[in-house]
Design an enzyme around this catalytic site. Structure first.
Site, PDB file in Angstrom:
ATOM      1  CE  LYS A  13      -2.392   3.443   2.277  1.00  0.00           C
ATOM      2  NZ  LYS A  13      -2.110   4.454   1.228  1.00  0.00           N
ATOM      3  CD  GLU A  28       9.899  13.621  11.234  1.00  0.00           C
ATOM      4  OE1 GLU A  28      10.867  13.076  10.693  1.00  0.00           O
ATOM      5  OE2 GLU A  28       8.833  13.027  11.481  1.00  0.00           O
ATOM      6  N   GLY A  35       6.543   5.829   8.228  1.00  0.00           N
ATOM      7  CA  GLY A  35       5.653   6.977   8.187  1.00  0.00           C
ATOM      8  C   GLY A  35       5.671   7.731   9.501  1.00  0.00           C
ATOM      9  CB  SER A  36       3.328  10.208  10.876  1.00  0.00           C
ATOM     10  OG  SER A  36       2.108   9.493  11.015  1.00  0.00           O
ATOM     11  CG  ASN A  37       6.791   9.169  15.780  1.00  0.00           C
ATOM     12  OD1 ASN A  37       7.446   9.573  14.823  1.00  0.00           O
ATOM     13  ND2 ASN A  37       7.350   8.630  16.846  1.00  0.00           N
ATOM     14  CB  CYS A  71      12.802   9.673   8.526  1.00  0.00           C
ATOM     15  SG  CYS A  71      13.729   8.368   7.704  1.00  0.00           S
ATOM     16  CB  VAL A 100       0.159   6.531  10.836  1.00  0.00           C
ATOM     17  CG1 VAL A 100      -0.294   5.287  10.073  1.00  0.00           C
ATOM     18  CG2 VAL A 100      -0.685   7.735  10.431  1.00  0.00           C
ATOM     19  N   GLY A 101       2.152   5.174  12.943  1.00  0.00           N
ATOM     20  CA  GLY A 101       2.957   4.024  13.333  1.00  0.00           C
ATOM     21  C   GLY A 101       2.475   3.385  14.624  1.00  0.00           C
ATOM     22  CD  GLU A 114      13.020   1.990  11.295  1.00  0.00           C
ATOM     23  OE1 GLU A 114      13.322   3.139  11.697  1.00  0.00           O
ATOM     24  OE2 GLU A 114      13.424   0.952  11.849  1.00  0.00           O
TER      25      GLU A 114
END
Length: 488
Positions: free
Chosen positions: A180, A390, A233-235, A289, A237-238, A255
């Site tokens: 995806k 970030e 991706g972002s924290n 990142c 969503v992670g 990551e």
């Protein structure tokens, strides 16, 4: 180079076929350098499309894992050859869709070729060890077995390299894949998938479904037939990925963000440090990142460093990444542009001094894109928002310190721990930094951004799930250990 003008609709790739989403919906992918230009239309898929891809991957996995690892590696070699033949075309698409300069896009695509060839070679390496048994008549050894179906969720900032560095090891170790990609760069992802299709992978081994994260991404998190999820991706969503995978017992790899520091010691080569700070912080419009975000400079060299930095930043050319003279392209989307501008406003509001940039660029034809000027702040303290969060944009925060010890303490004073670098000629400074910095990627006299493909990559603290990608470390995530005891 001729810019492609064709606007076509790109399909999902499921069970070896290019298929339209069951929703019958598509959405445009636009050029961030010229928002009126549509790069292509991509599928806005639904859960039924994901279910079909997972079912195909599950059905293909038994046959795929029974192939020898060298045979699986041969398919990766073919994919590498197909990608290499189309390198400039795919790089051009990446620049038009994501905004990074054409030179950077070509470099990233070439890296994708190298990653495929590296993991093709991994098919010839050992996958276990013989272990002495206390029973003299027995043989005990370990082997590694694939997880099964792996869901791959990737971001827009590296639309070739990141999907490939996740898919290639997953495939060579015997897993099947459902990708995806980020919707913002789904045209580039589709062209990468065309290279896998050209390589002749058996139907169902490699699949791609495009669509919103709330539907396709969440569907991967929740799907009972996906045994592993690898995410960049972002924290925010992670964390959802990790919690969802944990709830149903799936393996996951995350990551996420970084707030990466560069320390400039009193004995640093200032020209080298300035060049690396600009390259690490501002290339790809700061959308890495591992990008340099905080520049922590010893008081004895602060003023000359700042002077050299500002002189070089002022010379950077911002524009369309397809133009030869462009050094920095636009932000990847209007949302990302607004995010960067909001952080700049917070920096000013919290008392940091704006030295250059700090605004959207709208002159000389740039009003058609999502451009922001390279930005440098000073007078930044560790408690400010721009020193903690970030930004993912071309913003550098200068922080003056009195010692290396203070520099390392400030460098560690964030929730992230991905990448960090120091510029010094002093061995004691180097060793203190290597030992005390909280980062998964530690670089001495080199920019914070980037890692070689054969080396493990990943962060500490909230930058990752403490797993590692790339190199031989990838086998740890994409396989499980099977311990075997044999007695005649």
């Amino acid at each position: 180079m001729t810019v492609t003008t064709e606007t076509k609709t790109y399909l999902n790739f499921v069970n070896g076929e290019w298929t339209q989403a069951t929703t019958q919906q598509v959405e445009p992918s636009i050029n961030p350098a010229k928002k009126s230009e549509i790069v292509g239309y991509v599928q806005k898929s639904g859960k039924a499309d994901l279910d079909a891809a997972v079912a195909a991957a599950k059905a293909a996995q038994r046959m795929w894992r029974k192939l020898s690892a060298p045979a699986r590696g041969d398919y990766l070699h073919k994919a590498a050859n197909a990608l290499e033949k189309r390198l400039e075309e795919i790089a051009e698409t990446m620049t038009r869709e994501m905004g990074k300069t054409f030179a950077e896009a070509k470099g990233e695509t070439a890296r994708g070729v190298a990653i495929l060839r590296y993991y093709a070679g991994e098919g010839m390496r050992k996958v276990g060890d013989v272990i002495p048994s206390t029973d003299s008549e027995a043989l005990m050894f370990t082997s590694r077995v694939p997880l099964g179906v792996v869901g791959v969720i990737t971001p827009w900032n590296f639309p070739v390299a990141i999907p490939i560095w996740k898919m290639a090891p997953a495939l060579v170790y015997g897993n099947t894949v459902v990708l995806k990609p980020a919707q913002e760069t789904a045209v580039t992802a589709a062209k990468v998938m065309e290279c896998f299709a050209e390589a002749g992978f058996p139907a169902g081994v490699v699949n791609m479904v495009t669509g919103p994260g709330s539907v396709i991404g969440q569907g991967i998190i929740d799907h009972p037939d996906i045994q592993g999820i690898t995410f960049t991706g972002s924290n925010e969503v992670g964390k959802r990925v990790g919690m969802g995978a944990l709830a149903r017992g799936a393996k996951y790899q995350l990551e996420m963000g970084g707030k990466n520091p560069v320390i400039v010691a009193a004995d640093a080569d200032l020209d080298l440090a300035v060049d690396a700070t600009i390259s690490g912080g501002l290339r790809s419009t700061g959308q890495k990142c591992t990008a340099t975000s905080r520049v922590i400079v010893h008081k004895d060299v602060y003023e000359p460093f700042k002077e050299k930095l500002l002189a070089k930043v002022s010379q950077l050319t911002v524009g369309n990444g397809l133009q030869d003279h462009t050094w920095m392209g636009p932000c990847a989307s209007e949302n990302q542009l607004q995010t960067v501008l909001s952080y700049i406003e917070k920096g000013i509001a919290e008392g940091a001094s704006l030295l250059c940039g700090g605004r959207q660029l709208t002159e000389d034809g740039l009003e058609e894109g999502f451009y922001v000027a390279p930005t440098v702040f000073e007078g930044v303290t560790s408690d400010m928002t721009i020193a903690q969060e970030e930004i993912f944009g071309p913003v550098l925060a200068l922080i003056k310190v009195n010692s290396i010890e203070e520099a390392i303490e400030i460098a560690n004073d964030v929730r992230f721990g991905l990448s960090a670098s120091i510029f010094t000629q002093n061995l004691a400074n180097m060793l203190a930094f290597i030992n005390d910095i909280d980062a998964g990627l530690v670089r001495v006299n080199a920019e914070s951004a980037g890692v070689e493909l054969q080396a493990p990559f990943g962060g500490m603290k909230q930058s990752s799930s403490h797993s590692r990608e790339q190199g031989q470390a990838a086998i740890e995530f994409f396989t499980s250990i099977k311990t075997v005891f044999v007695k005649p």
